[in-house]
Design a protein around this motif. Structure first.
Motif, PDB file in Angstrom:
ATOM      1  N   SER A 181      22.259  64.298 -15.465  1.00 60.09           N
ATOM      2  CA  SER A 181      21.375  63.771 -15.032  1.00 60.09           C
ATOM      3  C   SER A 181      20.354  64.595 -14.746  1.00 60.09           C
ATOM      4  N   ARG A 182      20.412  65.679 -14.883  1.00 66.53           N
ATOM      5  CA  ARG A 182      19.509  67.202 -14.421  1.00 66.53           C
ATOM      6  C   ARG A 182      19.090  67.713 -15.867  1.00 66.53           C
ATOM      7  N   ILE A 183      19.316  67.014 -16.889  1.00 69.53           N
ATOM      8  CA  ILE A 183      19.000  67.773 -18.278  1.00 69.53           C
ATOM      9  C   ILE A 183      17.967  66.556 -18.930  1.00 69.53           C
ATOM     10  N   ALA A 184      16.780  67.397 -19.363  1.00 72.43           N
ATOM     11  CA  ALA A 184      15.908  66.574 -20.181  1.00 72.43           C
ATOM     12  C   ALA A 184      15.829  67.138 -21.632  1.00 72.43           C
ATOM     13  N   TYR A 185      15.578  66.069 -22.507  1.00 73.74           N
ATOM     14  CA  TYR A 185      15.650  66.792 -23.984  1.00 73.74           C
ATOM     15  C   TYR A 185      14.381  66.008 -24.698  1.00 73.74           C
ATOM     16  N   LEU A 186      13.964  66.715 -25.625  1.00 70.36           N
ATOM     17  CA  LEU A 186      12.608  66.309 -26.303  1.00 70.36           C
ATOM     18  C   LEU A 186      13.301  66.465 -27.677  1.00 70.36           C
ATOM     19  N   PRO A 187      13.668  65.219 -28.451  1.00 70.95           N
ATOM     20  CA  PRO A 187      14.003  65.327 -29.793  1.00 70.95           C
ATOM     21  C   PRO A 187      12.692  65.846 -30.868  1.00 70.95           C
ATOM     22  N   GLN A 188      13.116  65.912 -32.095  1.00 77.20           N
ATOM     23  CA  GLN A 188      11.957  65.984 -33.027  1.00 77.20           C
ATOM     24  C   GLN A 188      11.174  64.699 -33.166  1.00 77.20           C
ATOM     25  N   GLN A 189       9.904  64.640 -33.345  1.00 76.87           N
ATOM     26  CA  GLN A 189       9.256  63.414 -33.467  1.00 76.87           C
ATOM     27  C   GLN A 189       9.619  62.346 -34.689  1.00 76.87           C
ATOM     28  N   SER A 190      10.322  62.892 -35.563  1.00 78.27           N
ATOM     29  CA  SER A 190      10.735  62.319 -36.696  1.00 78.27           C
ATOM     30  C   SER A 190      12.187  61.331 -36.509  1.00 78.27           C
ATOM     31  N   ALA A 191      12.512  61.682 -35.331  1.00 78.56           N
ATOM     32  CA  ALA A 191      13.785  61.160 -34.867  1.00 78.56           C
ATOM     33  C   ALA A 191      13.399  59.768 -34.027  1.00 78.56           C
ATOM     34  N   ILE A 192      12.416  59.817 -33.443  1.00 80.56           N
ATOM     35  CA  ILE A 192      11.686  58.679 -32.705  1.00 80.56           C
ATOM     36  C   ILE A 192      11.048  57.536 -33.359  1.00 80.56           C
ATOM     37  N   ASP A 193      11.299  56.203 -33.220  1.00 75.74           N
ATOM     38  CA  ASP A 193      10.788  55.150 -33.748  1.00 75.74           C
ATOM     39  C   ASP A 193       9.667  54.740 -33.020  1.00 75.74           C
TER      40      ASP A 193
ATOM     41  N   LEU B 214       7.519  56.338 -17.793  1.00 76.62           N
ATOM     42  CA  LEU B 214       8.311  55.924 -16.810  1.00 76.62           C
ATOM     43  C   LEU B 214       9.821  55.769 -17.191  1.00 76.62           C
ATOM     44  N   LEU B 215      10.200  55.909 -18.503  1.00 77.69           N
ATOM     45  CA  LEU B 215      11.274  56.274 -19.018  1.00 77.69           C
ATOM     46  C   LEU B 215      11.961  57.217 -18.470  1.00 77.69           C
ATOM     47  N   GLY B 216      11.277  58.304 -18.079  1.00 72.63           N
ATOM     48  CA  GLY B 216      11.706  59.593 -17.524  1.00 72.63           C
ATOM     49  C   GLY B 216      12.372  59.294 -16.119  1.00 72.63           C
ATOM     50  N   ALA B 217      12.073  58.331 -15.468  1.00 72.99           N
ATOM     51  CA  ALA B 217      12.519  57.975 -14.158  1.00 72.99           C
ATOM     52  C   ALA B 217      13.653  57.051 -14.195  1.00 72.99           C
ATOM     53  N   TRP B 218      14.382  56.751 -15.438  1.00 70.56           N
ATOM     54  CA  TRP B 218      15.396  55.647 -15.383  1.00 70.56           C
ATOM     55  C   TRP B 218      16.743  56.294 -14.648  1.00 70.56           C
ATOM     56  N   GLN B 219      16.878  57.567 -14.595  1.00 68.84           N
ATOM     57  CA  GLN B 219      18.121  58.175 -13.926  1.00 68.84           C
ATOM     58  C   GLN B 219      18.030  57.691 -12.513  1.00 68.84           C
TER      59      GLN B 219
ATOM     60  N   LEU C 145       7.872  65.728 -17.588  1.00 71.00           N
ATOM     61  CA  LEU C 145       7.632  65.958 -16.273  1.00 71.00           C
ATOM     62  C   LEU C 145       8.089  65.185 -15.200  1.00 71.00           C
ATOM     63  N   LEU C 146       8.325  63.947 -15.692  1.00 70.13           N
ATOM     64  CA  LEU C 146       8.611  62.838 -14.508  1.00 70.13           C
ATOM     65  C   LEU C 146      10.478  63.071 -14.317  1.00 70.13           C
ATOM     66  N   GLN C 147      10.867  63.563 -15.574  1.00 71.07           N
ATOM     67  CA  GLN C 147      12.223  63.465 -15.219  1.00 71.07           C
ATOM     68  C   GLN C 147      12.778  65.145 -14.307  1.00 71.07           C
ATOM     69  N   ASP C 148      11.843  65.741 -14.335  1.00 72.63           N
ATOM     70  CA  ASP C 148      11.870  66.984 -13.247  1.00 72.63           C
ATOM     71  C   ASP C 148      13.346  67.721 -13.343  1.00 72.63           C
ATOM     72  N   ALA C 149      13.595  68.101 -14.567  1.00 76.68           N
ATOM     73  CA  ALA C 149      15.134  68.647 -14.895  1.00 76.68           C
ATOM     74  C   ALA C 149      15.250  69.954 -14.494  1.00 76.68           C
ATOM     75  N   ASP C 150      16.544  70.341 -14.422  1.00 72.75           N
ATOM     76  CA  ASP C 150      16.780  71.701 -14.112  1.00 72.75           C
ATOM     77  C   ASP C 150      16.795  72.520 -15.458  1.00 72.75           C
ATOM     78  N   LEU C 151      17.418  71.822 -16.550  1.00 71.45           N
ATOM     79  CA  LEU C 151      17.563  72.288 -17.956  1.00 71.45           C
ATOM     80  C   LEU C 151      16.865  71.588 -18.833  1.00 71.45           C
TER      81      LEU C 151
END
Length: 241
Positions: free
Chosen positions: A68-80, A92-97, A147-153
């Motif tokens: 829950s403390r990890i944030a991941y940004l995939p390549q844009q090509s992988a996002i629909d 707001l999806l960054g706050a789902w955890q 930014l909303l996820q405020d992750a450690d990693l």
């Protein structure tokens, strides 16, 4: 010093071929590391392995913070981007955890989303569909979500690919701020000049570790030549097959 991520002989395979082989080392807490190497070097595989999205064939990988403390940004090509969602809801999806599957979002979280959009320069974009954004604008949205996820990693897979120089500079400033706040950031990158200027640590991969440490000591002509030769040998092997 304890490590945020520890790798010990990590080997990951795809279709019975190693995409990472015998990778050992660690990412220190608060470190800012670029992962570079030729195409097919296993850079994205490394990030997905840290996220436990890929099975480990041999060796081990330990992440010393909760998922829950990890944030991941995939390549844009992988996002629909055709999914019918607004910029605000995407952030707001960054706050789902914190909210959970059935939980509501507090006014404080809604304010944080607005503040994140302001930080990335997207005031007035909240109700636009993500499908209407340029590549640079959408990448700003994804950084606002981080930014909303405020992750450690924080794991970034080619975060500045195919976006304009102004957006890149402003997003690099956010990365520098995360580093100043002692977040651990690992980013897959291709632009070596960008790495030299902004990333103090570099891991040069060619399925295995070619070099890992201070950027100036890793991105040398000798090391880059070694990585290039390894990449060419994979191409030769595929053509021979």
């Amino acid at each position: 010093m304890w490590a945020m991520v520890t790798l010990d002989g990590l080997t990951v395979t795809y279709r019975d071929r190693p995409t990472l082989h015998g990778v050992s080392g660690s990412f220190a807490p608060g470190s800012l590391t670029a992962v570079v190497g030729p195409n097919g070097a296993g850079k994205s595989t490394l990030l997905k392995s840290i996220l436990s999205l890929l099975p480990i064939a041999q060796g081990s990988l330990q992440v010393h913070t909760p998922r829950s403390r990890i944030a991941y940004l995939p390549q844009q090509s992988a996002i629909d981007r055709s999914f019918p969602i607004t910029v605000h809801d995407c952030v707001l999806l960054g706050a789902w955890q914190a909210a959970g599957a059935l939980g509501g979002l507090s006014n404080a979280v809604l304010d944080e989303a607005d503040a994140a959009l302001h930080t990335v320069g997207l005031c007035g974009f909240a109700q636009r569909p993500i499908s209407a954004l340029s590549a640079g604008q959408f990448q700003r949205v994804l950084f606002a979500r981080l930014l909303l996820q405020d992750a450690d990693l924080i794991l970034l897979d080619e975060p500045f690919n195919a976006i304009d120089s102004k957006t890149t500079a402003e997003l690099l400033a956010l990365v520098a701020d995360w580093h100043a706040r002692q977040r651990t950031v690992i980013a897959v990158l291709h632009d070596h000049s960008q790495v030299h200027q902004h990333f103090p640590q570099t891991l040069l991969l060619a399925r295995g570790v070619v070099a890992w440490g201070d950027t100036a000591e890793v991105l040398t002509p000798q090391h880059l030549g070694q990585a290039r030769l390894l990449g060419e040998s994979w191409d030769d092997h595929l053509h021979a097959a």
